[in-house]
Design a protein around this motif. Structure first.
Motif, PDB file in Angstrom:
ATOM      1  N   GLN A 197       0.869  -1.338   0.131  1.00  0.00           N
ATOM      2  CA  GLN A 197       0.042   0.025   0.095  1.00  0.00           C
ATOM      3  C   GLN A 197       0.731   1.434  -0.003  1.00  0.00           C
ATOM      4  O   GLN A 197       0.322   2.429  -0.291  1.00  0.00           O
ATOM      5  CB  GLN A 197      -0.837   0.022   1.182  1.00  0.00           C
ATOM      6  N   ASN A 200       3.355   3.037  -3.879  1.00  0.00           N
ATOM      7  CA  ASN A 200       2.889   4.184  -5.079  1.00  0.00           C
ATOM      8  C   ASN A 200       3.251   5.560  -4.630  1.00  0.00           C
ATOM      9  O   ASN A 200       3.143   6.485  -5.542  1.00  0.00           O
ATOM     10  CB  ASN A 200       1.626   4.112  -5.662  1.00  0.00           C
ATOM     11  N   ARG A 201       3.184   5.828  -3.151  1.00  0.00           N
ATOM     12  CA  ARG A 201       3.315   6.923  -2.620  1.00  0.00           C
ATOM     13  C   ARG A 201       4.797   7.359  -2.156  1.00  0.00           C
ATOM     14  O   ARG A 201       4.837   8.581  -1.715  1.00  0.00           O
ATOM     15  CB  ARG A 201       2.369   6.818  -1.463  1.00  0.00           C
ATOM     16  N   LYS A 228      12.729  10.878  -8.408  1.00  0.00           N
ATOM     17  CA  LYS A 228      11.583  11.001  -9.251  1.00  0.00           C
ATOM     18  C   LYS A 228      11.658  12.303 -10.188  1.00  0.00           C
ATOM     19  O   LYS A 228      11.627  12.025 -11.565  1.00  0.00           O
ATOM     20  CB  LYS A 228      10.330  11.155  -8.594  1.00  0.00           C
ATOM     21  N   SER A 239      11.045   2.529 -11.190  1.00  0.00           N
ATOM     22  CA  SER A 239      10.035   1.565 -10.975  1.00  0.00           C
ATOM     23  C   SER A 239      10.455   0.814  -9.562  1.00  0.00           C
ATOM     24  O   SER A 239      11.561   0.532  -9.612  1.00  0.00           O
ATOM     25  CB  SER A 239      10.017   0.457 -12.176  1.00  0.00           C
ATOM     26  N   SER A 241       9.944  -2.391  -6.978  1.00  0.00           N
ATOM     27  CA  SER A 241       9.110  -3.671  -6.647  1.00  0.00           C
ATOM     28  C   SER A 241       9.641  -4.230  -5.234  1.00  0.00           C
ATOM     29  O   SER A 241      10.948  -3.998  -5.072  1.00  0.00           O
ATOM     30  CB  SER A 241       9.251  -4.892  -7.817  1.00  0.00           C
TER      31      SER A 241
END
Ligand code: ADP
Length: 271
Positions: A197, A200-201, A228, A239, A241
């Motif tokens: 969760q 993405n932030r 970024k 990216s 993961s």
């Protein structure tokens, strides 16, 4: 014209006709500019008074006369906190430079393998007595068109995060290679990982998956926002993961067109 009016015009099919949508972003754009200028000014203005305070704290801390002894712990705290504030102000300035500086050369010929060697050496020092295994595999023949300072900031941020969020004796692998569709700089660790969760932030300013741990590690919460922005300026993407409790991989994906062949040894000897 000349008033910096920002309009977004779109034409959409609508039944058997077309619908034209015109959105006026002028005010939003202006407010964004005001916000950027404000952050740039505040961080710039904080720099001087802060460096004066840091200077005085250091003078007090260096004074080894016996009457200073009872205050040692207090000086240490003051030093820790003022160093932290300095890092914050520096990161805020870096971020606002990335937003505002338009005329920066993003086409330097950057020797990425050499740059990563330096960053890996710094990481070993940062890792200190955590004794992590830090390895580097870089395609020596591959260089990159970009801005040297910004790219160094990106890569060193990712590597120092890996060091900070990986426990003792962990494994950290730094890689630089060409895939079918990208040039990839990646940092893989087998550290604490990130819950899905949060992923993405993470590039939002001051967003942290674990506030306490980030502060303990000396983090400002601005590192990935800087990464970024700097990558965007190189038409590249970040990216992420990760598996919570197992580790993470942070990848910078550069378009293949940014790649250049490293000059051959004879060429470099000529210069
Ligand atoms: P910070 O200064 O807090 O490290 P960053 O913007 O660099 O700020 O990173 C944001 C958050 O992303 C961190 O607080 C941490 O929760 C998470 N994070 C970044 N890198 C890693 C990593 N390699 N492993 C686990 N979590 C990470």
């Amino acid at each position: 014209a000349g008033n910096n009016i920002k309009l977004d015009i779109r034409l959409l099919p609508f039944h058997d006709k077309h619908l034209m949508i015109v959105q006026d972003f002028t005010r939003l754009h202006h407010m964004e500019k005001v916000r950027q200028d404000f952050v740039a000014n505040v961080s710039h203005e904080l720099r001087t008074p802060l460096s004066v305070v840091v200077g005085y704290i250091e003078t007090l801390d260096d004074d080894d006369s016996p009457e200073m002894e009872p205050y040692r712990a207090i000086f240490w705290q003051m030093k820790q906190q003022s160093d932290r504030m300095t890092r914050l102000v520096e990161d805020l300035l870096t971020l606002s430079n990335l937003e505002n500086e338009q005329h920066i050369n993003h086409n330097n010929e950057v020797a990425v393998p050499k740059m990563l060697e330096g960053i890996a050496d710094d990481a070993i020092i940062l890792s200190g007595n955590k004794n992590q295994n830090i390895t580097l595999e870089a395609d020596e023949s591959l260089w990159l068109k970009g801005n040297t300072r910004e790219l160094h900031g990106v890569f060193s941020n990712l590597v120092s995060n890996a060091v900070n969020y990986t426990p003792e004796l962990g494994e950290i692998a730094i890689r630089w290679y060409e895939s079918d569709d990208h040039l990839i700089m990646e940092v893989e660790d087998n550290g604490i990982g990130i819950e899905p969760q949060h992923i993405n932030r993470l590039t939002e300013r001051f967003y942290r998956a674990d506030k306490g741990r980030s502060r303990d590690a000396g983090g400002t919460g601005l590192g990935l926002a800087i990464v970024k922005h700097a990558l965007q300026r190189h038409d590249a993407q970040l990216s992420i993961s990760s598996e919570f409790g197992k580790g993470s991989v942070f990848r910078c994906l550069f378009p293949t067109e940014r790649g250049i062949d490293a000059p051959s040894i004879e060429d470099t000897e000529d210069h």
